[in-house]
Design a protein around this motif. Structure first.
Motif, mmCIF file in Angstrom:
data_model
loop_
_atom_site.group_PDB
_atom_site.id
_atom_site.type_symbol
_atom_site.label_atom_id
_atom_site.label_comp_id
_atom_site.label_asym_id
_atom_site.label_seq_id
_atom_site.Cartn_x
_atom_site.Cartn_y
_atom_site.Cartn_z
ATOM 1 N N GLY A 42 31.712 65.244 -3.806
ATOM 2 C CA GLY A 42 30.456 64.521 -3.752
ATOM 3 C C GLY A 42 30.178 63.673 -4.974
ATOM 4 N N VAL A 43 30.811 63.996 -6.099
ATOM 5 C CA VAL A 43 30.564 63.254 -7.335
ATOM 6 C C VAL A 43 31.725 62.311 -7.657
ATOM 7 N N ILE A 47 24.818 64.176 -7.232
ATOM 8 C CA ILE A 47 25.184 63.959 -5.829
ATOM 9 C C ILE A 47 24.213 62.963 -5.208
ATOM 10 N N LEU A 95 31.429 69.878 -4.457
ATOM 11 C CA LEU A 95 30.754 69.212 -5.579
ATOM 12 C C LEU A 95 31.641 68.124 -6.166
ATOM 13 N N ILE A 105 20.033 69.589 -6.183
ATOM 14 C CA ILE A 105 20.565 68.380 -5.552
ATOM 15 C C ILE A 105 19.410 67.497 -5.103
ATOM 16 N N ARG A 125 32.719 60.079 -4.121
ATOM 17 C CA ARG A 125 31.515 59.874 -3.316
ATOM 18 C C ARG A 125 31.691 58.805 -2.251
ATOM 19 N N ALA A 144 22.327 65.992 1.509
ATOM 20 C CA ALA A 144 22.855 67.348 1.339
ATOM 21 C C ALA A 144 22.001 68.359 2.092
ATOM 22 N N LEU A 188 27.009 66.075 2.699
ATOM 23 C CA LEU A 188 27.524 67.362 2.235
ATOM 24 C C LEU A 188 26.690 68.489 2.843
#
Length: 273
Positions: free
Chosen positions: A110-111, A212, A107, A239, A114, A216, A120
């Motif tokens: 991904g944030v 995100i 997480l 997500i 990025r 995913a 992901l």
């Protein structure tokens, strides 16, 4: 296999396949070294034209280890470790696959990182929301004597059996061989079994699961007793655009008997980013 100096730590890293292929970075869950991404699985993924990277998180395997009960890092540090591995290998962006508790590390990647994440994949993990169901089994295996290797191995094998949730794919003999190798290889297995659960859980600075933007995939066993399937469904819903792959007959993790489903799905997913 090589040792890399990354983010103030020494991390043991192993790669499979052609570095020119799209990279997949595998992040294991709490108390699990890279060995739990089994070599045969890594080889099979690499055969799909992927460059596979597995590594020992801090306090596992041959990586930097801290005294039991005194981890000197946070989840944010573990995310920076992952970025540092990509830097050391000369990789701009990777497909990140994270399991169980260290979905929290994915997480953050991904944030907050990025630009380094092509996609992901969350395996057997959760949003952590308070209204999700509790474990469906009692994880009451007596604590091992860390001075007694046989006691430690038996504890981990029995714990793995419970996490399989009655899956027909649980293989006790293969699990025992893996655990025996894992315990023998670790710098301090008491630290392995203790410290990840004491590390500071710092979320991403830039938001949460709803922020995100990478493609995913959520992978979850329908027999998972530790994080029942509702956790995977909640993660998919949290997500934007996420897809859910339910592994029928799977518990916590991805057993060998379901690789024929998991690997093609991962190859398809990592063609998107």
């Amino acid at each position: 296999m090589r040792e890399l100096q990354v983010n103030g730590a020494e991390l043991s890293v192993e790669t499979f396949g052609d570095p020119a292929d799209p990279a997949i970075l595998l992040i294991q869950g709490a108390a699990a070294s890279m060995l739990w991404w089994e070599e045969d699985l890594c080889t099979r993924i690499a055969a799909g034209d992927r460059f596979v990277i597995r590594f020992d998180n801090r306090d596992t395997g041959r990586s930097t280890t801290y005294p039991p009960g005194r981890p000197e890092y946070s989840f944010g540090d573990l995310a920076r470790d992952a970025v540092g591995i990509l830097d050391a290998l000369g990789i701009d962006r990777a497909h990140v696959v994270a399991q169980s508790m260290f979905g929290g590390v994915a997480l953050i990647l991904g944030v907050d990182h990025r630009d380094r994440v092509a996609s992901l994949t969350f395996v057997s993990t959760s949003t952590g929301a308070d209204d999700l169901p509790p474990p469906t089994a009692a994880f009451d295996v007596p604590a091992p004597d860390f001075a007694d290797r046989a006691s430690v191995v038996e504890y981990v094998v029995r714990s793995a059996e419970l996490e399989a949730g009655g899956s027909p794919y649980f293989d006790e003999q293969a699990t025992r061989r893996l655990v025996d190798h894992d315990v023998a290889r670790a710098r301090n297995f008491e630290s392995t079994m203790t410290n990840h659960f004491l590390a500071k859980v710092d979320g991403p600075d830039g938001g949460g699961f709803g922020d995100i933007t990478a493609p995913a995939l959520v992978v979850h066993g329908d027999l998972d007793p530790l994080l029942p399937l509702a956790h995977g469904e909640a993660l998919r819903d949290a997500i934007p655009g996420a897809e859910l792959l339910v592994l029928e007959g799977g518990g916590h993790g991805v057993p060998r008997g379901l690789w024929d489903i998991f690997v093609p799905a991962l190859i398809r997913h990592t063609s998107r980013g």
